[in-house]
Design a protein around this motif. Structure first.
Motif, PDB file in Angstrom:
ATOM      1  N   TYR A 151     -33.762 -10.355   4.743  1.00  0.00           N
ATOM      2  CA  TYR A 151     -33.854 -11.384   3.704  1.00  0.00           C
ATOM      3  C   TYR A 151     -34.828 -10.949   2.604  1.00  0.00           C
ATOM      4  O   TYR A 151     -34.569 -11.138   1.421  1.00  0.00           O
ATOM      5  CB  TYR A 151     -34.310 -12.699   4.340  1.00  0.00           C
ATOM      6  CG  TYR A 151     -34.568 -13.793   3.345  1.00  0.00           C
ATOM      7  CD1 TYR A 151     -33.512 -14.448   2.714  1.00  0.00           C
ATOM      8  CD2 TYR A 151     -35.858 -14.191   3.049  1.00  0.00           C
ATOM      9  CE1 TYR A 151     -33.746 -15.463   1.804  1.00  0.00           C
ATOM     10  CE2 TYR A 151     -36.112 -15.202   2.143  1.00  0.00           C
ATOM     11  CZ  TYR A 151     -35.047 -15.834   1.518  1.00  0.00           C
ATOM     12  OH  TYR A 151     -35.279 -16.836   0.618  1.00  0.00           O
ATOM     13  N   LYS A 152     -35.949 -10.360   3.001  1.00  0.00           N
ATOM     14  CA  LYS A 152     -36.984  -9.972   2.054  1.00  0.00           C
ATOM     15  C   LYS A 152     -36.721  -8.637   1.359  1.00  0.00           C
ATOM     16  O   LYS A 152     -37.127  -8.444   0.222  1.00  0.00           O
ATOM     17  CB  LYS A 152     -38.356  -9.892   2.756  1.00  0.00           C
ATOM     18  CG  LYS A 152     -38.867 -11.235   3.237  1.00  0.00           C
ATOM     19  CD  LYS A 152     -39.238 -12.097   2.071  1.00  0.00           C
ATOM     20  CE  LYS A 152     -39.898 -13.379   2.537  1.00  0.00           C
ATOM     21  NZ  LYS A 152     -40.225 -14.249   1.430  1.00  0.00           N
ATOM     22  N   LEU A 153     -36.069  -7.712   2.037  1.00  0.00           N
ATOM     23  CA  LEU A 153     -35.860  -6.363   1.506  1.00  0.00           C
ATOM     24  C   LEU A 153     -34.357  -6.068   1.406  1.00  0.00           C
ATOM     25  O   LEU A 153     -33.721  -5.779   2.419  1.00  0.00           O
ATOM     26  CB  LEU A 153     -36.521  -5.317   2.409  1.00  0.00           C
ATOM     27  CG  LEU A 153     -38.005  -5.508   2.712  1.00  0.00           C
ATOM     28  CD1 LEU A 153     -38.462  -4.548   3.794  1.00  0.00           C
ATOM     29  CD2 LEU A 153     -38.821  -5.322   1.445  1.00  0.00           C
ATOM     30  N   PRO A 154     -33.807  -6.097   0.209  1.00  0.00           N
ATOM     31  CA  PRO A 154     -32.366  -5.860   0.058  1.00  0.00           C
ATOM     32  C   PRO A 154     -31.899  -4.517   0.636  1.00  0.00           C
ATOM     33  O   PRO A 154     -30.822  -4.433   1.204  1.00  0.00           O
ATOM     34  CB  PRO A 154     -32.157  -5.901  -1.459  1.00  0.00           C
ATOM     35  CG  PRO A 154     -33.304  -6.687  -1.990  1.00  0.00           C
ATOM     36  CD  PRO A 154     -34.450  -6.422  -1.064  1.00  0.00           C
ATOM     37  N   GLN A 155     -32.712  -3.476   0.513  1.00  0.00           N
ATOM     38  CA  GLN A 155     -32.304  -2.183   1.053  1.00  0.00           C
ATOM     39  C   GLN A 155     -32.204  -2.218   2.578  1.00  0.00           C
ATOM     40  O   GLN A 155     -31.382  -1.526   3.166  1.00  0.00           O
ATOM     41  CB  GLN A 155     -33.212  -1.041   0.570  1.00  0.00           C
ATOM     42  CG  GLN A 155     -34.665  -1.158   0.946  1.00  0.00           C
ATOM     43  CD  GLN A 155     -35.500  -1.951  -0.048  1.00  0.00           C
ATOM     44  OE1 GLN A 155     -35.025  -2.886  -0.681  1.00  0.00           O
ATOM     45  NE2 GLN A 155     -36.763  -1.609  -0.171  1.00  0.00           N
ATOM     46  N   PHE A 156     -33.035  -3.025   3.230  1.00  0.00           N
ATOM     47  CA  PHE A 156     -32.959  -3.158   4.680  1.00  0.00           C
ATOM     48  C   PHE A 156     -31.739  -3.983   5.073  1.00  0.00           C
ATOM     49  O   PHE A 156     -31.114  -3.727   6.093  1.00  0.00           O
ATOM     50  CB  PHE A 156     -34.251  -3.795   5.221  1.00  0.00           C
ATOM     51  CG  PHE A 156     -34.376  -3.704   6.703  1.00  0.00           C
ATOM     52  CD1 PHE A 156     -34.720  -2.505   7.302  1.00  0.00           C
ATOM     53  CD2 PHE A 156     -34.142  -4.805   7.506  1.00  0.00           C
ATOM     54  CE1 PHE A 156     -34.825  -2.407   8.678  1.00  0.00           C
ATOM     55  CE2 PHE A 156     -34.247  -4.713   8.882  1.00  0.00           C
ATOM     56  CZ  PHE A 156     -34.589  -3.509   9.463  1.00  0.00           C
ATOM     57  N   GLN A 157     -31.401  -4.964   4.249  1.00  0.00           N
ATOM     58  CA  GLN A 157     -30.215  -5.783   4.498  1.00  0.00           C
ATOM     59  C   GLN A 157     -28.958  -4.916   4.504  1.00  0.00           C
ATOM     60  O   GLN A 157     -28.030  -5.167   5.272  1.00  0.00           O
ATOM     61  CB  GLN A 157     -30.097  -6.892   3.439  1.00  0.00           C
ATOM     62  CG  GLN A 157     -28.909  -7.809   3.637  1.00  0.00           C
ATOM     63  CD  GLN A 157     -28.986  -8.605   4.921  1.00  0.00           C
ATOM     64  OE1 GLN A 157     -30.057  -8.878   5.459  1.00  0.00           O
ATOM     65  NE2 GLN A 157     -27.845  -8.966   5.434  1.00  0.00           N
ATOM     66  N   ARG A 158     -28.929  -3.885   3.672  1.00  0.00           N
ATOM     67  CA  ARG A 158     -27.769  -2.998   3.640  1.00  0.00           C
ATOM     68  C   ARG A 158     -27.599  -2.239   4.955  1.00  0.00           C
ATOM     69  O   ARG A 158     -26.491  -1.850   5.304  1.00  0.00           O
ATOM     70  CB  ARG A 158     -27.865  -2.032   2.460  1.00  0.00           C
ATOM     71  CG  ARG A 158     -27.508  -2.706   1.143  1.00  0.00           C
ATOM     72  CD  ARG A 158     -27.369  -1.692   0.011  1.00  0.00           C
ATOM     73  NE  ARG A 158     -28.625  -1.195  -0.510  1.00  0.00           N
ATOM     74  CZ  ARG A 158     -29.374  -1.834  -1.394  1.00  0.00           C
ATOM     75  NH1 ARG A 158     -29.014  -2.996  -1.847  1.00  0.00           N
ATOM     76  NH2 ARG A 158     -30.498  -1.306  -1.821  1.00  0.00           N
TER      77      ARG A 158
END
Length: 172
Positions: free
Chosen positions: A85-92
């Protein structure tokens, strides 16, 4: 019954390592079923659960050990969702972006191969959504959950009526 036979720290480390390893493996394996939990997916989950039980706890016997393992899995699940939720790159990493399968009525074969989707499977999904001909498809994507989303050539964007938003600062 309540006294752990294994150190709490070891339980947390074991639970963490197994959870993260299984998440990585499941994330990297292509799903053979489009948008559903297939029998092979279910079998993988059951076998992972059986294999992970001993890896996480080495045959735990107390309720406390079980609660610590459950808490560790819940912690990692929440933390990874929060990070996504906080880090878009981690969401990917957690949920891959949609992958284009059809563009302007033409299948993108390398993307179908990457997801192990046959032409017949794709056409079946198109028919299930009321699309008879591939030429009618402007774009078709496989979403993170395995479902196919389709934009047809005759799709119209619905206009959304404007709404006035009142902020608290506007009220003073």
């Amino acid at each position: 019954m309540f006294i752990p036979s294994i150190s709490i720290f070891e339980l947390i480390i074991r639970g963490s390592l197994v959870y993260l390893a299984l998440l990585s493996v499941l994330r990297l394996l292509p799903s053979r079923q489009l948008g559903t939990l297939g029998i092979t997916d279910l079998l993988v989950v059951v076998l992972f659960a059986e294999a992970a039980q001993n890896a996480m706890a080495s045959n735990y016997t107390s309720i406390t050990e079980g609660a610590i393992l459950v808490g560790t899995v819940i912690f990692w699940s929440y933390l990874l969702n929060w990070l996504g939720y906080k880090l878009p790159q981690f969401q990917r990493f957690l949920n891959p972006p949609p992958l284009l399968l059809v563009k302007n009525g033409r299948m993108i074969e390398r993307h179908l191969q990457r997801k192990l989707i046959t032409d017949d499977e794709l056409m079946s999904k198109l028919r299930q959504q009321g699309v008879e001909f591939l030429a009618d498809v402007k774009f078709a994507y496989i979403e993170a959950d395995g479902r196919i989303s389709i934009i047809t050539s005759d799709s119209k964007t619905a206009s959304v009526p404007e709404r006035k938003v009142t902020l608290k600062s506007d009220l003073h």
